[in-house]
Design an enzyme around this catalytic site. Structure first.
Site, PDB file in Angstrom:
ATOM      1  N   GLU A  31     -12.663  -2.447  12.047  1.00  0.00           N
ATOM      2  CA  GLU A  31     -12.642  -1.699  10.782  1.00  0.00           C
ATOM      3  C   GLU A  31     -13.747  -2.159   9.831  1.00  0.00           C
ATOM      4  O   GLU A  31     -14.427  -1.343   9.224  1.00  0.00           O
ATOM      5  CB  GLU A  31     -11.276  -1.878  10.101  1.00  0.00           C
ATOM      6  CG  GLU A  31     -11.231  -1.283   8.699  1.00  0.00           C
ATOM      7  CD  GLU A  31      -9.878  -1.450   8.006  1.00  0.00           C
ATOM      8  OE1 GLU A  31      -8.957  -2.041   8.578  1.00  0.00           O
ATOM      9  OE2 GLU A  31      -9.771  -0.958   6.858  1.00  0.00           O
ATOM     10  N   GLU A  70       0.819  -1.217   0.000  1.00  0.00           N
ATOM     11  CA  GLU A  70       0.000   0.000   0.000  1.00  0.00           C
ATOM     12  C   GLU A  70       0.854   1.270   0.000  1.00  0.00           C
ATOM     13  O   GLU A  70       0.621   2.197   0.770  1.00  0.00           O
ATOM     14  CB  GLU A  70      -0.953   0.005   1.202  1.00  0.00           C
ATOM     15  CG  GLU A  70      -1.945  -1.160   1.157  1.00  0.00           C
ATOM     16  CD  GLU A  70      -3.030  -1.099   2.210  1.00  0.00           C
ATOM     17  OE1 GLU A  70      -2.762  -0.614   3.320  1.00  0.00           O
ATOM     18  OE2 GLU A  70      -4.149  -1.557   1.903  1.00  0.00           O
ATOM     19  N   ASP A  97      -8.235  -9.140   3.663  1.00  0.00           N
ATOM     20  CA  ASP A  97      -8.060  -8.037   4.613  1.00  0.00           C
ATOM     21  C   ASP A  97      -9.133  -7.991   5.687  1.00  0.00           C
ATOM     22  O   ASP A  97     -10.015  -7.135   5.612  1.00  0.00           O
ATOM     23  CB  ASP A  97      -8.030  -6.715   3.842  1.00  0.00           C
ATOM     24  CG  ASP A  97      -7.592  -5.557   4.727  1.00  0.00           C
ATOM     25  OD1 ASP A  97      -7.121  -5.819   5.842  1.00  0.00           O
ATOM     26  OD2 ASP A  97      -7.725  -4.397   4.292  1.00  0.00           O
TER      27      ASP A  97
HETATM   28  O1  GCW Z   1      -7.089  -3.017   6.203  1.00  0.00           O
HETATM   29  C1  GCW Z   1      -6.183  -2.137   5.656  1.00  0.00           C
HETATM   30  C2  GCW Z   1      -6.563  -0.858   6.285  1.00  0.00           C
HETATM   31  C3  GCW Z   1      -5.425   0.099   6.389  1.00  0.00           C
HETATM   32  C4  GCW Z   1      -4.265  -0.612   7.046  1.00  0.00           C
HETATM   33  C5  GCW Z   1      -3.867  -1.799   6.190  1.00  0.00           C
HETATM   34  C6  GCW Z   1      -2.747  -2.614   6.825  1.00  0.00           C
HETATM   35  C7  GCW Z   1      -2.626   0.306   8.534  1.00  0.00           C
HETATM   36  O2  GCW Z   1      -7.635  -0.303   5.573  1.00  0.00           O
HETATM   37  O3  GCW Z   1      -5.861   1.190   7.149  1.00  0.00           O
HETATM   38  O4  GCW Z   1      -3.165   0.241   7.260  1.00  0.00           O
HETATM   39  O5  GCW Z   1      -4.954  -2.655   6.038  1.00  0.00           O
HETATM   40  O6  GCW Z   1      -3.072  -3.566   7.517  1.00  0.00           O
HETATM   41  O7  GCW Z   1      -1.592  -2.294   6.635  1.00  0.00           O
END
Ligand code: GCW
Length: 689
Positions: free
Chosen positions: A367, A266, A339
């Protein structure tokens, strides 16, 4: 007259259960009986153990308890031996953990037998996604307890210290022994000299509780903070920079735990930026930490926009590196391949990497499970993952056994949970979200505990009325029948309810963009990476729905060991909970219930919503047993929870109906919102973030 006054007083006592903010968590003070404690030694940790016993002893008044550090081979690490007469352990921390268990048994009215309790994982670590300015990524409980913005942001106050001690105590009481203080999207400033002074103060406050401090680090820190031309892990100056930085950290914090790294993920920098592998990057840091006993937790959360199936990528990238990592590197793997969705099959990396230490990463902060608005107890989800069979060393090779050192030799074993903690008075935003912090700790200590047992304990500790007021209620069984049983039932059903009203039958990632709270199956702004948009995941069209990961599709199924690969590959044998995760199927596909896929989806959405409605009733009936403040706060959240579950159902059904043009079965409650409106309120919902 006398009689009237008497009645009035009784009613008053019963109804005035002291308002509670929830700040005391599962460690609420209740009057203690006197106790004599004999302790073999003196230290900060042992005096905490003594203090806890004196404050919380609910056993016989005047009883004697012995706390004894004496080596015993059957006790592992910071485990302990428990007896009615006391606690024996190899370490001070083992004594403290044993004391907490002893008190927990007393408070939950469970017997104390002679027994040994050893931890499942050696390192039981919280990950805070806290930023230096005090904001918390995916945090729904206020600002960071460690960091804040402003001119004096790094100054340590007495209030800070007191809060960190409370935090340390809460963690110790459930066996958590490590914490990463900052976001994996790390700022290089975390490693600056001034910031490290604050880290030292935090570490000092947490040490007596046995909670080790770790930091997330940015891979490009040598250039960004150190001013070097490169952060190439094979560059001699870079290696030197990390060595010096590590030395500086250990001079301040001799028991520092190590680094957590999000690299080439990311947009974060990583070794691949310099043509190096994850192993080369991780090993360079591991070598710097090794002389001090530190470890590297290197995340496997990677995916690029090029691959045609995000679910396959961590495995494709990390499997070829198996065996190349130093023994003080642990690969930190999210529970599922994508995720932290409401439901995912386990990540195929578990059990597959046989020559590398692997640790599970769970997400405590909600989340994708309703932030701190929805009541969702996560232990059933974690139990599902930890008990999933990978078959990697024959039947019974569960995710838990593949990561705790039982099946594969690992120098270190560990488990991480992304924290849901902030400055809110009740720490977690929702009173019931405390149960998720609690459950993470309990499962990290004993991965074989059931979510039922953990919920039972937590409810008793968190809500059982104060001794004097309620001993009678407890004895008569009223409290168990009218409070404990229904509230536990609500908790145990809550995760499945959320899966049903959000994304049943293997659907995933159909959230509104960025904030991940509300529904957004339509969300696909022009030019956005497809794997950041829900249509990539649900693949709905006129004929059907679901992501084809079979051998005819992306072939993610073959990342699993047989018999799973073939089982997942065939819709007839694929568990229905994962059906649309692995298959793209016609709307008219016949389900095991006899219904068509579309009808089944409608029923699932409906049942999720109806369950939340039930939760409201359960909670309202519980009113006489809860203090007014916590009752009202949970009640109000449940109202919102119900409204939002309804919106999820309406949004998803009306949206998918546009493709298939099939009726919603007539015995199902009709949607009460218009799709057009739902698609517009999306932005408004971003306030929840
Ligand atoms: O789930 C995603 C989240 C991000 C997060 C990323 C990760 C910290 O939306 O906010 O970043 O995973 O786990 O690195």
């Amino acid at each position: 007259m006398r009689i009237i006054v008497g009645t009035f007083i009784v009613c008053f006592v019963a109804l005035s259960a002291k308002a509670e903010t929830g700040h005391e968590l599962w460690l609420r003070h209740r009057g203690a009986n006197p106790v004599k404690v004999v302790c073999s030694g003196e230290s900060a940790t042992l005096s905490l153990a003594l203090h806890e016993l004196r404050q919380g002893w609910q056993g016989e008044a005047g009883a004697s308890v012995a706390l004894e550090i004496r080596p015993d081979k059957s006790i592992k690490g910071d485990g302990y031996k428990l007896a009615a007469s006391g606690v024996q352990a190899n370490t001070e921390l083992g004594i403290l953990y044993g004391v907490y268990e002893l008190l927990r048994r007393q408070q939950t009215l469970r017997p104390i037998q002679d027994e040994i309790s050893n931890p499942s994982y050696e390192r039981r670590v919280l990950n805070h996604w806290d930023n230096p300015d005090g904001s918390v990524e995916r945090g729904y409980a206020g600002h960071s307890i460690f960091w804040r913005s402003g001119t004096d942001s790094l100054a340590v106050t007495e209030k800070d210290r007191a809060l960190w001690q409370e935090y340390g105590r809460a963690n110790a009481s459930i066996g958590i022994n490590g914490t990463v203080l900052n976001n994996v999207n790390a700022s290089p400033e975390t490693l600056s000299g001034e910031s490290l002074i604050r880290v030292k103060a935090i570490a000092d406050a947490l040490r007596p509780y046995g909670v080790k401090t770790y930091l997330s680090v940015k891979f490009s820190s040598p250039s960004l903070l150190g001013g070097l031309k490169t952060s190439d892990p094979l560059d001699a100056q870079v290696v030197q920079w990390w060595k010096a930085k590590v030395k500086e950290i250990y001079s301040l914090i001799p028991d520092f735990g190590g680094f957590l790294v999000k690299a080439n993920s990311e947009g974060q920098p990583g070794p691949q930026d310099y043509g190096r592998t994850h192993a080369q990057g991780a090993n360079m840091m591991a070598d710097a930490l090794k002389p001090f006993g530190g470890i590297v937790m290197w995340r496997a959360f990677v995916y690029s926009s090029e691959d045609k199936d995000r679910a396959r990528q961590a495995y494709s990238e990390f499997m070829p590196l198996d065996g190349q990592f130093r023994d003080n590197v642990i690969i930190q793997v999210k529970n599922g391949p994508i995720d932290f969705q409401p439901r995912e099959p386990f990540s195929p990396l578990f059990g597959a990497m046989k020559k590398t230490s692997v640790m599970p990463e769970l997400q405590i902060t909600q989340e994708y499970l309703g932030h701190s608005i929805q009541l969702v107890y996560l232990a059933p989800m974690w139990e599902e993952t930890l008990q999933s069979d990978t078959y990697q060393k024959g039947p019974g090779s569960t995710v838990a056994r593949s990561t705790d050192g039982t099946l594969f030799p690992q120098k270190y074993s560990a488990i991480a949970g992304v924290a849901n903690i902030g400055l809110d008075a009740n720490w977690c935003g929702h009173h019931f979200a405390q149960a998720n912090w609690y459950a993470f700790g309990r499962l990290a200590w004993n991965s074989g505990l059931t979510s039922d047992t953990i919920a039972d304990e937590w409810i008793r500790l968190t809500f059982s009325p104060n001794q004097k007021e309620t001993l009678n209620a407890l004895k008569s069984g009223d409290w168990t029948k009218n409070f404990l049983t229904p509230v536990k039932e609500m908790m145990l059903r809550s995760r499945e309810a959320a899966v049903n009203y959000m994304m049943p039958l293997g659907l995933h990632h159909i959230f509104a963009g960025t904030h991940h709270y509300g529904p957004g199956p339509w969300y696909a702004p022009k030019g956005m990476r497809p794997d950041w948009t829900p249509p990539y995941y649900h693949q709905a069209d006129a004929l059907g729905i679901g992501f084809d990961r079979t051998r005819a599709g992306s072939n993610a199924v073959d990342q699993y060991r047989e018999p799973l690969a073939s089982q997942f590959n065939d819709p007839a044998t694929c568990p229905e909970i994962y059906l649309l995760w692995f298959h793209h199927l016609p709307w008219t596909y016949r389900m095991k219930s006899g219904r068509t896929l579309w009808d089944e989806l409608c029923y699932r959405y409906e049942s999720g919503v109806l369950q939340v409605r039930q939760f409201q009733k359960i909670w309202d009936r519980a009113e006489p047993y809860v203090d007014a403040q916590r009752f009202a706060e949970v009640q109000s959240k449940l109202r919102r929870h119900y409204r939002d579950a309804q919106i999820w159902k309406d949004a998803c059904l009306l949206y998918f109906q546009q493709f298939n043009r099939l009726p919603i079965p007539y015995d199902i409650e009709r949607p009460v919102n218009d799709l057009e409106d739902l698609m517009k309120i999306d932005l408004k919902w971003s306030h929840h973030n």
